[in-house]
Scaffold this active site. Structure first.
Site, PDB file in Angstrom:
ATOM      1  N   ASN A   7     -16.971  43.339 -16.326  1.00 57.23           N
ATOM      2  CA  ASN A   7     -17.325  42.970 -14.954  1.00 57.23           C
ATOM      3  C   ASN A   7     -18.813  43.261 -14.789  1.00 57.23           C
ATOM      4  O   ASN A   7     -19.208  44.412 -14.618  1.00 57.23           O
ATOM      5  CB  ASN A   7     -16.479  43.792 -13.975  1.00 57.23           C
ATOM      6  CG  ASN A   7     -16.820  43.482 -12.527  1.00 57.23           C
ATOM      7  OD1 ASN A   7     -17.714  42.691 -12.233  1.00 57.23           O
ATOM      8  ND2 ASN A   7     -16.112  44.119 -11.613  1.00 57.23           N
ATOM      9  N   ARG A  90     -14.924  38.926 -15.504  1.00 54.50           N
ATOM     10  CA  ARG A  90     -14.729  38.656 -14.086  1.00 54.50           C
ATOM     11  C   ARG A  90     -15.874  37.755 -13.616  1.00 54.50           C
ATOM     12  O   ARG A  90     -17.045  38.047 -13.874  1.00 54.50           O
ATOM     13  CB  ARG A  90     -14.765  39.963 -13.302  1.00 54.50           C
ATOM     14  CG  ARG A  90     -14.669  39.716 -11.824  1.00 54.50           C
ATOM     15  CD  ARG A  90     -15.029  40.937 -11.040  1.00 54.50           C
ATOM     16  NE  ARG A  90     -14.866  40.686  -9.628  1.00 54.50           N
ATOM     17  CZ  ARG A  90     -15.605  41.240  -8.688  1.00 54.50           C
ATOM     18  NH1 ARG A  90     -16.560  42.082  -9.017  1.00 54.50           N
ATOM     19  NH2 ARG A  90     -15.395  40.961  -7.433  1.00 54.50           N
ATOM     20  N   HIS A 179     -11.128  38.499  -4.036  1.00 52.51           N
ATOM     21  CA  HIS A 179     -10.071  39.439  -4.459  1.00 52.51           C
ATOM     22  C   HIS A 179      -8.843  38.698  -4.992  1.00 52.51           C
ATOM     23  O   HIS A 179      -7.748  39.246  -5.006  1.00 52.51           O
ATOM     24  CB  HIS A 179      -9.605  40.358  -3.301  1.00 52.51           C
ATOM     25  CG  HIS A 179     -10.624  41.330  -2.825  1.00 52.51           C
ATOM     26  ND1 HIS A 179     -10.811  41.599  -1.485  1.00 52.51           N
ATOM     27  CD2 HIS A 179     -11.512  42.097  -3.491  1.00 52.51           C
ATOM     28  CE1 HIS A 179     -11.774  42.498  -1.352  1.00 52.51           C
ATOM     29  NE2 HIS A 179     -12.216  42.815  -2.555  1.00 52.51           N
ATOM     30  N   ARG A 238     -19.427  46.236   5.677  1.00 52.70           N
ATOM     31  CA  ARG A 238     -19.523  44.857   6.167  1.00 52.70           C
ATOM     32  C   ARG A 238     -18.815  44.721   7.509  1.00 52.70           C
ATOM     33  O   ARG A 238     -17.749  45.311   7.716  1.00 52.70           O
ATOM     34  CB  ARG A 238     -18.877  43.883   5.178  1.00 52.70           C
ATOM     35  CG  ARG A 238     -19.604  43.742   3.876  1.00 52.70           C
ATOM     36  CD  ARG A 238     -18.981  42.605   3.056  1.00 52.70           C
ATOM     37  NE  ARG A 238     -19.338  42.731   1.660  1.00 52.70           N
ATOM     38  CZ  ARG A 238     -18.460  42.767   0.657  1.00 52.70           C
ATOM     39  NH1 ARG A 238     -17.162  42.672   0.894  1.00 52.70           N
ATOM     40  NH2 ARG A 238     -18.871  42.879  -0.566  1.00 52.70           N
ATOM     41  N   PHE A 281     -13.379  56.427   3.246  1.00 53.98           N
ATOM     42  CA  PHE A 281     -12.297  56.859   4.133  1.00 53.98           C
ATOM     43  C   PHE A 281     -11.935  58.343   3.987  1.00 53.98           C
ATOM     44  O   PHE A 281     -11.381  58.933   4.903  1.00 53.98           O
ATOM     45  CB  PHE A 281     -11.056  55.969   3.953  1.00 53.98           C
ATOM     46  CG  PHE A 281     -11.075  54.805   4.903  1.00 53.98           C
ATOM     47  CD1 PHE A 281     -12.005  53.792   4.742  1.00 53.98           C
ATOM     48  CD2 PHE A 281     -10.205  54.742   5.989  1.00 53.98           C
ATOM     49  CE1 PHE A 281     -12.070  52.735   5.640  1.00 53.98           C
ATOM     50  CE2 PHE A 281     -10.255  53.694   6.889  1.00 53.98           C
ATOM     51  CZ  PHE A 281     -11.188  52.683   6.715  1.00 53.98           C
ATOM     52  N   GLU A 382      -6.999  45.077 -11.513  1.00 57.77           N
ATOM     53  CA  GLU A 382      -7.688  43.811 -11.764  1.00 57.77           C
ATOM     54  C   GLU A 382      -8.033  43.645 -13.244  1.00 57.77           C
ATOM     55  O   GLU A 382      -7.999  42.536 -13.772  1.00 57.77           O
ATOM     56  CB  GLU A 382      -8.944  43.720 -10.877  1.00 57.77           C
ATOM     57  CG  GLU A 382      -8.557  43.450  -9.425  1.00 57.77           C
ATOM     58  CD  GLU A 382      -9.669  43.687  -8.432  1.00 57.77           C
ATOM     59  OE1 GLU A 382      -9.909  44.855  -8.088  1.00 57.77           O
ATOM     60  OE2 GLU A 382     -10.299  42.712  -7.992  1.00 57.77           O
TER      61      GLU A 382
HETATM   62  P1  ADP Z   1     -13.991  48.881  -4.264  1.00 60.81           P
HETATM   63  O1  ADP Z   1     -13.282  48.513  -5.554  1.00 60.81           O
HETATM   64  O2  ADP Z   1     -14.128  47.760  -3.294  1.00 60.81           O
HETATM   65  O3  ADP Z   1     -15.221  49.683  -4.441  1.00 60.81           O
HETATM   66  P2  ADP Z   1     -11.787  50.737  -3.897  1.00 60.81           P
HETATM   67  O4  ADP Z   1     -10.563  49.926  -4.001  1.00 60.81           O
HETATM   68  O5  ADP Z   1     -12.153  51.649  -5.008  1.00 60.81           O
HETATM   69  O6  ADP Z   1     -13.012  49.831  -3.476  1.00 60.81           O
HETATM   70  O7  ADP Z   1     -11.661  51.597  -2.567  1.00 60.81           O
HETATM   71  C1  ADP Z   1     -12.674  52.430  -2.079  1.00 60.81           C
HETATM   72  C2  ADP Z   1     -12.175  53.095  -0.796  1.00 60.81           C
HETATM   73  O8  ADP Z   1     -10.920  53.728  -1.070  1.00 60.81           O
HETATM   74  C3  ADP Z   1     -13.101  54.150  -0.245  1.00 60.81           C
HETATM   75  O9  ADP Z   1     -13.254  53.972   1.151  1.00 60.81           O
HETATM   76  C4  ADP Z   1     -12.368  55.435  -0.511  1.00 60.81           C
HETATM   77  O10 ADP Z   1     -12.549  56.345   0.495  1.00 60.81           O
HETATM   78  C5  ADP Z   1     -10.931  55.021  -0.532  1.00 60.81           C
HETATM   79  N1  ADP Z   1     -10.179  55.952  -1.381  1.00 60.81           N
HETATM   80  C6  ADP Z   1     -10.188  56.007  -2.715  1.00 60.81           C
HETATM   81  N2  ADP Z   1      -9.409  57.024  -3.159  1.00 60.81           N
HETATM   82  C7  ADP Z   1      -8.954  57.640  -2.058  1.00 60.81           C
HETATM   83  C8  ADP Z   1      -8.136  58.767  -1.821  1.00 60.81           C
HETATM   84  N3  ADP Z   1      -7.638  59.489  -2.838  1.00 60.81           N
HETATM   85  N4  ADP Z   1      -7.864  59.093  -0.535  1.00 60.81           N
HETATM   86  C9  ADP Z   1      -8.369  58.377   0.486  1.00 60.81           C
HETATM   87  N5  ADP Z   1      -9.151  57.298   0.322  1.00 60.81           N
HETATM   88  C10 ADP Z   1      -9.430  56.934  -0.922  1.00 60.81           C
END
Ligand code: ADP
Length: 395
Positions: A7, A90, A179, A238, A281, A382
């Site tokens: 990727n 990807r 996605h 976003r 989060f 993915e």
């Molecule tokens: P991307 O692939 O778009 O970067 P992810 O699917 O990895 O995103 O998700 C990232 C989000 O998931 C972040 O906001 C993070 O806080 C949340 N997140 C990841 N692991 C945890 C966890 N163990 N508890 C709470 N939130 C989580």
């Protein structure tokens, strides 16, 4: 067969080596700061992470370092590069040209290049990675797996915008959605686990980028991201859906040009913009628990938007059998799932509190047995989806 999954972004590159028979990850890692100073992270499954700081002025050099690491005689995950039977890449945007994954011939690469306009930040970087891999592994088949492909089954009424039709004809301005690899993987997992191919499923991919997809009998019929990934849900940084007139209003008030406004909508908005705390989060939950009202508002606004889309997609499919939560937030953040479901009692959904508190399983149900709609949490993957697509095509 062993498959290298790549990727490639503009200054970073994530990779995994997967054994397609056992579907085990043999090693994974990333190259960061390509063209700046360069760092390679390599982790053989079961071993510690190794980090090497090394100059990687170009993507070709970055990929060469990945190949050296995976075939290293001491710490590598394969004995020789000859074991790599295919590379799966990807690719972000396939426009209307690609409704499926495809073997990357020179002709196909030209067609991908034609989609660069639609994803100017992502597609050129994907192509650089593909070309570099082709140079270093000229005899290994390469496959492109598109984020947009799964959504090509959307009906015209779902993908057309309320704009002059000529913009669609001339410039292909329409909803594409993203996605797709995740929405496809998760909806397939649901169909397989529930033992039904005719399900109406709503997949909520809630990560830093977030989108929802209505999947009817295995086909995407609508999705919340649009021409670009900016539309739809409130995301990490976003904005998602806003009144388009806000752009002109803010531009005047803040003395910004169009690029400045786009930067705000892409990078300074979402839950980070609302909360002023973070896009993550975990930080938002911690802040909300210690009484930060804007962090709580950000979580509530995020969940409310998800619930509204679930309602919309239930209407789009005239019903829903399964709601699936996936990606970082969907898989891990119980409070978001609870808040989303709190709006959906009218669908006859009841949540099992204890089940919703679970973590770390690849597939679990969080609705009660008598709930009219089944609600599940599904781990997305993915890379594995790209590996499966790649093997299916090169065989
Ligand atoms: P991307 O692939 O778009 O970067 P992810 O699917 O990895 O995103 O998700 C990232 C989000 O998931 C972040 O906001 C993070 O806080 C949340 N997140 C990841 N692991 C945890 C966890 N163990 N508890 C709470 N939130 C989580």
């Amino acid at each position: 067969m062993k498959v290298l999954v790549v990727n490639c972004g503009s200054s970073s590159l994530k990779y995994q080596v997967i054994d397609s028979e056992s579907e085990e990850v043999l090693a994974k890692g990333l190259c960061e700061r390509i063209g700046i100073d360069g760092r390679l992270v390599y982790q053989k499954t079961g071993a510690d992470k190794e980090t090497t700081e090394a100059a990687m002025p170009t993507h070709k050099q970055a990929i060469q370092m990945v190949l050296d690491a995976i075939a290293n005689p001491n710490t590598g995950c394969i004995a020789s590069l000859k074991e790599i039977g295919a590379v799966g890449h990807r690719v972000v945007h396939g426009g209307e040209k690609f409704a499926d994954s495809v073997v990357l011939t020179e002709e196909v690469l030209k067609a991908v290049e034609d989609c660069n306009d639609l994803a100017p930040l992502h597609n050129p970087a994907n192509l650089i990675g593909i070309r570099a891999c082709k140079e270093l592994m000229p005899d290994v088949p390469m496959v492109g797996v598109f984020d947009t492909a799964f959504h090509q089954t959307m009906p015209e009424r779902a993908y057309i915008y309320g704009l002059p039709y000529e913009y669609y004809e001339k410039y292909k301005v329409r909803r594409y959605g993203f996605h797709g690899t995740s929405h496809s993987f998760v909806s397939k997992q649901v169909a397989k686990t529930e033992g039904r191919q005719d399900l109406k499923t709503i997949v909520c991919h809630l990560g830093n980028g977030a989108s929802i997809c209505a999947v009817n009998a295995g086909k995407s019929v609508d999705t919340s991201m649009g021409l670009t990934p900016l539309e739809g849900l409130i995301m990490g940084t976003r904005s998602g859906d806003i009144d388009p007139s806000i752009m002109e209003f803010i531009a005047k008030k803040e003395n910004l040009d169009i690029a400045g406004v786009m930067n705000v909508l892409n990078k300074r908005s979402g839950v980070e913009g609302i909360s002023g705390v973070s896009s993550d989060f975990r930080d938002l939950e911690a802040a909300a628990e210690s009484g930060n009202e804007r962090a709580l508002l950000a979580i509530e606004a995020f969940s409310y938007r998800v619930a509204k889309y679930v309602g919309a997609y239930t209407a789009a499919m005239n019903g829903v059998d399964v709601i699936a939560f996936t990606a970082g937030i969907g898989e891990n953040t119980a409070i978001v799932r609870r808040q989303v479901l709190s709006y959906l009692g009218y669908l006859g959904i009841t949540m099992d509190e204890a089940a919703n508190a679970k973590r770390g399983e690849d597939y679990f149900t969080i609705s009660t047995p008598d709930s009219k709609v089944k609600v599940v949490v599904v781990a997305t993957n993915e890379e594995l989806a790209i590996c499966r697509e790649t093997v299916a095509l090169v065989r």
